[in-house]
Enzyme design. Structure first.
Site, mmCIF file in Angstrom:
data_model
loop_
_atom_site.group_PDB
_atom_site.id
_atom_site.type_symbol
_atom_site.label_atom_id
_atom_site.label_comp_id
_atom_site.label_asym_id
_atom_site.label_seq_id
_atom_site.Cartn_x
_atom_site.Cartn_y
_atom_site.Cartn_z
ATOM 1 N N HIS A 255 48.575 -35.074 8.972
ATOM 2 C CA HIS A 255 48.763 -36.104 7.959
ATOM 3 C C HIS A 255 50.188 -36.658 8.001
ATOM 4 O O HIS A 255 50.407 -37.873 7.927
ATOM 5 C CB HIS A 255 48.462 -35.505 6.585
ATOM 6 C CG HIS A 255 48.444 -36.495 5.471
ATOM 7 N ND1 HIS A 255 48.339 -36.105 4.144
ATOM 8 C CD2 HIS A 255 48.535 -37.839 5.448
ATOM 9 C CE1 HIS A 255 48.349 -37.171 3.382
ATOM 10 N NE2 HIS A 255 48.464 -38.243 4.144
ATOM 11 N N GLU A 258 50.615 -38.911 10.910
ATOM 12 C CA GLU A 258 49.966 -40.211 10.673
ATOM 13 C C GLU A 258 50.924 -41.173 9.976
ATOM 14 O O GLU A 258 51.008 -42.364 10.318
ATOM 15 C CB GLU A 258 48.707 -40.011 9.831
ATOM 16 C CG GLU A 258 47.998 -41.290 9.440
ATOM 17 C CD GLU A 258 47.647 -41.336 7.957
ATOM 18 O OE1 GLU A 258 48.050 -42.303 7.291
ATOM 19 O OE2 GLU A 258 46.985 -40.393 7.488
ATOM 20 N N HIS A 259 51.688 -40.659 9.002
ATOM 21 C CA HIS A 259 52.690 -41.482 8.332
ATOM 22 C C HIS A 259 53.879 -41.761 9.256
ATOM 23 O O HIS A 259 54.411 -42.872 9.292
ATOM 24 C CB HIS A 259 53.208 -40.768 7.080
ATOM 25 C CG HIS A 259 52.272 -40.821 5.919
ATOM 26 N ND1 HIS A 259 52.561 -41.479 4.750
ATOM 27 C CD2 HIS A 259 51.030 -40.278 5.731
ATOM 28 C CE1 HIS A 259 51.563 -41.345 3.895
ATOM 29 N NE2 HIS A 259 50.620 -40.615 4.471
ATOM 30 N N GLU A 335 58.973 -38.654 5.203
ATOM 31 C CA GLU A 335 57.521 -38.736 5.108
ATOM 32 C C GLU A 335 56.862 -37.394 4.847
ATOM 33 O O GLU A 335 55.783 -37.343 4.263
ATOM 34 C CB GLU A 335 56.952 -39.345 6.396
ATOM 35 C CG GLU A 335 57.450 -40.740 6.699
ATOM 36 C CD GLU A 335 57.052 -41.741 5.620
ATOM 37 O OE1 GLU A 335 55.911 -41.655 5.117
ATOM 38 O OE2 GLU A 335 57.889 -42.604 5.290
ATOM 39 N N GLU A 380 52.107 -36.915 -2.288
ATOM 40 C CA GLU A 380 50.726 -37.381 -2.235
ATOM 41 C C GLU A 380 49.747 -36.216 -2.373
ATOM 42 O O GLU A 380 48.748 -36.305 -3.105
ATOM 43 C CB GLU A 380 50.483 -38.119 -0.920
ATOM 44 C CG GLU A 380 49.071 -38.639 -0.740
ATOM 45 C CD GLU A 380 48.851 -39.279 0.618
ATOM 46 O OE1 GLU A 380 47.692 -39.276 1.096
ATOM 47 O OE2 GLU A 380 49.822 -39.781 1.218
#
Length: 824
Positions: A255, A258-259, A335, A380
């Protein structure tokens, strides 16, 4: 170019080509010996044409990477055909003007008519003159349509330049074609390639509507402007790259990557090119997604120039990100996660990541300020774990798959994310973000396909072949191993009620089954989709209706069938269960309902209705961008080294299922309930109960975790954290240089076609003698007719209009005088 199809032999046995616009063109008639007689024409012998002719076609493409003029224009027509070979498979087709060493003709002379003997030149002149006269004669009778492709279409007995569906395939010297066929269910050609240098697989999806190249008039929408304009009023062009990213922990590294890869790259060094694209692009989709076992980077646009910009940004991002280089040290901190100084308001639990926090300053020498955790993904995932249903899904998945990659949370567990090191971050990227482990996709016309193949080849070839990348990412099957169902009970955070007492949120229960431990047959996969509809698809479906009518909970949860991963699951439950005692009752009700359905089955009408609903959904698609649906759908098979086509076709499976239902009736579904659910002990029964103290407990644990980590730091390590935080804040606040900003792709006014789109419709007055005006619009709809009735209601009194919404709802849901609601 020449449109070459299977039925070419049934038409004319001659091929005519003219050099329009001064470009030197390669032309090829499939089945011929590729014998050119001049730089501008080919002759195919009768024997050649009568031979075994395979699907092929000429193709006009733009290859910006090899565009020597640098003007972005199409430099020539490339003909692709597997039957046309020179010394090996690695040839590249170029225009004659660029070919320093032209291949020899079948007569042993170079492609230069000036070197031919006088008799050969005379013969060529006569043949060329006759051909041109023949072409002019056809042009005179062709309703002023003089394009070569149209003439050839007439020669072949067609209706113009449009080949039959699926007649076109695109070849590329850097790729082997593994499979290419027309898919009737999609009204498109699907071609699977393998990149020779790296082993990367590339899937191309070319809808029939686009198989005449850019600017063609085929299809349902027409653009009255210049055919070379940037806007193509047809289905969105889609490009995507997917990597199989098997999680090895719950640090959330898939994840975070991905950012991170979208935070600048070698060619586009801006800290956030994503933001520039969102502001200055005509994109219709721009995002990235992390699944439990794959990471996907798709983009879409209808504008050709914009589409190619997006494609290049994403290719550079995934293959050359700054995040894994020394200069991109800050990306993981921004991130993923980082230690940060607590806010000046003395709230170490504030996890806002806006970069504008005040700083807690030490009041005496040697005093250390407290740390908190920050980071985009960290924040998140704290939110995700605070959502009860999201948390239930993540816990269930971990419990249901104790022995394979799904045990870990690819998104990241907030309690584990801070254990991720930069070394692990970079190693994960290098292990899985390699072309050998990549699956690429493009949807568009032939020139979009060829450009995408070339662009990807440019990025991937230097990286070479790495078989370990693909081998190490393989997802293994979880076997059924529970001797009895696994029951768990966990708290979820809720706010206290206004009076300070326990929350009235209620309990949650969900039962989740692991369905398969090996690939299901296409028919069984489809049968499960139908059974899911039978059980839960409508308010009248038996399992759905019984649970709702029971009053045990407020809302159904679980979602039923989940078939996007290697192994499918089925889940059902309820939230808002008021009493703890009702949890057992709810579990018993679910199982008893399944036992009853196993014994009594479903009615013929229920089966027919559900089957009809699923058939409609298969033919209609999801209603989003068609290319995006094909890409994401294909990955449900392709990601596990199965054929992507298997995830997209359904006609054979549908016929087989219908035949099975015709033969056995409801027994098919009763047997499935018995085998996959009732006698299957590999299931998780998860209960969540509300806790008003859980959130505070988590925050306290987080504070202790950060304090413990700081206590293990020596003075130098502590100071490095402080300085790194200051440097990051300074970097985030700095404006980027004009050179960096200028590196971001942008569109010019000339890239945007201002011509209107014409929607072809037909208007028929007094249709069928009814006095009604009928308006029709022909679209590609998989054989489904969509009919809207517009009725004049001007005679209804104004004060009664407010009753219309209720009337419409009743008409849709309450049935009729002859049919019940379920029958209707």
């Amino acid at each position: 170019g020449i449109d070459s199809t299977d039925d070419v032999a049934a038409g004319s046995k001659a091929a005519i080509a003219s050099n329009v616009g001064g470009d030197s063109d390669w032309l090829h008639v499939p089945g011929s010996a590729c014998r050119p007689n001049s730089s501008n024409s080919l002759e195919a012998t009768e024997a050649d044409i009568d031979g075994d002719i395979k699907e092929s076609a000429s193709l006009k493409v733009t290859n910006d990477i090899n565009d020597e003029e640098g003007d972005g224009d199409d430099d020539g027509i490339l003909a692709s055909d597997e039957e046309c070979e020179y010394e090996d498979d690695d040839y590249e087709l170029t225009s004659l003007a660029d070919n320093a060493n032209p291949p020899k003709s079948a007569y042993g002379s170079p492609f230069n008519p000036c070197t031919w003997r006088p008799k050969e030149r005379l013969r060529c002149f006569i043949l060329l003159t006759l051909s041109l006269l023949f072409a002019l004669g056809l042009a005179y009778q062709s309703d002023q349509n003089s394009s070569v492709s149209t003439l050839l279409g007439k020669l072949k007995g067609g209706q113009g330049s449009h080949p039959p569906p699926g007649a076109i395939g695109v070849g590329h010297a850097s790729y082997d074609t593994l499979h290419s066929s027309h898919v009737d269910e999609l009204d498109a050609r699907l071609t699977l390639y393998r990149h020779r240098a790296t082993g990367a697989e590339f899937l191309a999806f070319v809808p029939d509507i686009l198989q005449n190249g850019p600017g063609s008039s085929g299809g349902n929408l027409r653009n009255s402007g210049d055919e070379d304009g940037g806007y193509d009023p047809k289905p969105d062009k889609v490009f995507g790259v997917a990597f199989r990213t098997k999680p090895e922990s719950s640090t959330g590294v898939p994840h975070i990557l991905e950012h991170s890869v979208l935070c600048g790259s070698q060619k586009y060094p801006s800290r956030d090119p994503f933001a520039y694209l969102l502001k200055g692009s005509l994109q219709t989709f721009l995002n990235a997604m992390t699944y439990p076992d794959r990471t996907v980077y798709p983009v879409a646009s209808r504008n050709r120039a914009d589409f190619r910009n997006l494609m290049d940004v994403y290719l550079d991002a995934v293959f050359h990100p700054r995040a894994v280089e020394d200069e991109g040290w800050w990306v993981l901190r921004q991130e993923g996660w980082r230690y940060d100084v607590a806010d000046s308001d003395d709230d170490p639990n504030n996890n806002d990541d806006d970069g504008n926090e005040g700083e807690w300053t030490a009041t005496s020498p040697g005093e250390r300020v407290p740390f908190v955790y920050k980071g985009v993904v960290y924040s998140e995932m704290k939110g995700a774990y605070s959502d009860p249903e999201d948390y239930m899904d993540r816990v269930t998945q971990s419990l249901l798959f104790p022995d394979n990659a799904y045990f870990y949370d690819s998104g990241g567990d907030p309690a584990v994310i801070p254990t991720l090191t930069r070394e692990e971050f970079v190693a994960f990227y290098k292990k899985y973000y390699h072309p050998t482990n990549a699956r690429l996709f493009v949807a568009g016309d032939e020139s979009d396909v060829y450009h995408a193949l070339s662009a990807a080849d440019h990025y991937m070839t230097p990286m070479g072949y790495n078989p370990e990348s693909r081998k190490d990412s393989v997802i293994s099957y979880q076997q059924r191993k529970f001797s009895k169902p696994l029951s768990q009970r966990k708290p979820f955070a809720v706010a206290p009620s206004d009076d300070g007492n326990e929350s009235s949120e209620g309990f949650m229960l969900c039962i989740t089954w692991l369905l398969n431990t090996q690939p299901l047959s296409p028919m069984m996969e489809l049968a499960w989709v139908v059974l899911d509809e039978l059980l839960l698809g409508k308010s009248t479906s038996p399992l759905d209706k019984i649970l709702r009518d029971s009053g045990l909970g407020e809302e159904l949860i679980g979602g039923g069938l989940d078939n996007e991963l290697l192994q499918s699951t089925f889940a059902v439950g309820m939230r808002g269960v008021k009493n703890r005692e009702d949890i057992g009752t709810l579990e018993e009700l679910i199982l008893n309902t399944l036992h009853d359905l196993d014994s009594n089955g479903f009615t013929e009408d229920d089966i027919a209705s559900s089957l009809n609903t699923i058939e409609f959904s298969l033919r209609e698609g999801g209603g989003g961008l068609r290319g995006m649906e094909v890409f994401l759908g294909a990955l449900t098979k392709w990601n596990y080294d199965l054929s992507p086509k298997d995830a997209l076709v359904y006609e054979d499976a549908l016929k087989e299922l219908k035949d099975e239902i015709e033969r056995t009736g409801s027994n098919t579904f009763q047997q499935m309930i018995r085998d996959f659910l009732l006698t299957n002990n590999h299931r998780v029964i998860l209960e969540l109960y509300p806790s008003t103290t859980l959130e505070a407990e988590k925050l306290q644990d987080e504070k202790i975790q950060a304090k413990r980590a700081q206590s293990k730091m020596n003075d130098k390590e502590y100071e490095n954290v402080i300085e790194e935080g200051k440097t990051l804040k300074k970097l985030q606040a700095e404006e980027e240089s004009s050179e960096v900003i200028a590196s971001n792709p942008r569109l010019s006014i000339s890239d945007i076609d201002k011509s209107p789109i014409e929607y072809p419709i037909e208007v028929e007055e007094d249709a069928f003698g009814s006095g009604i005006r009928l308006i029709t619009h022909e679209v590609a709809s998989s054989g489904i007719a969509y009919v809207n009735f517009g009725m004049d209601v001007s005679m209804i009194p104004y004060e009664d209009i407010e009753l219309f919404p209720a009337l419409i709802s009743l008409m849709n849901e309450a049935g009729t005088s002859d049919m019940s609601a379920s029958e209707f």
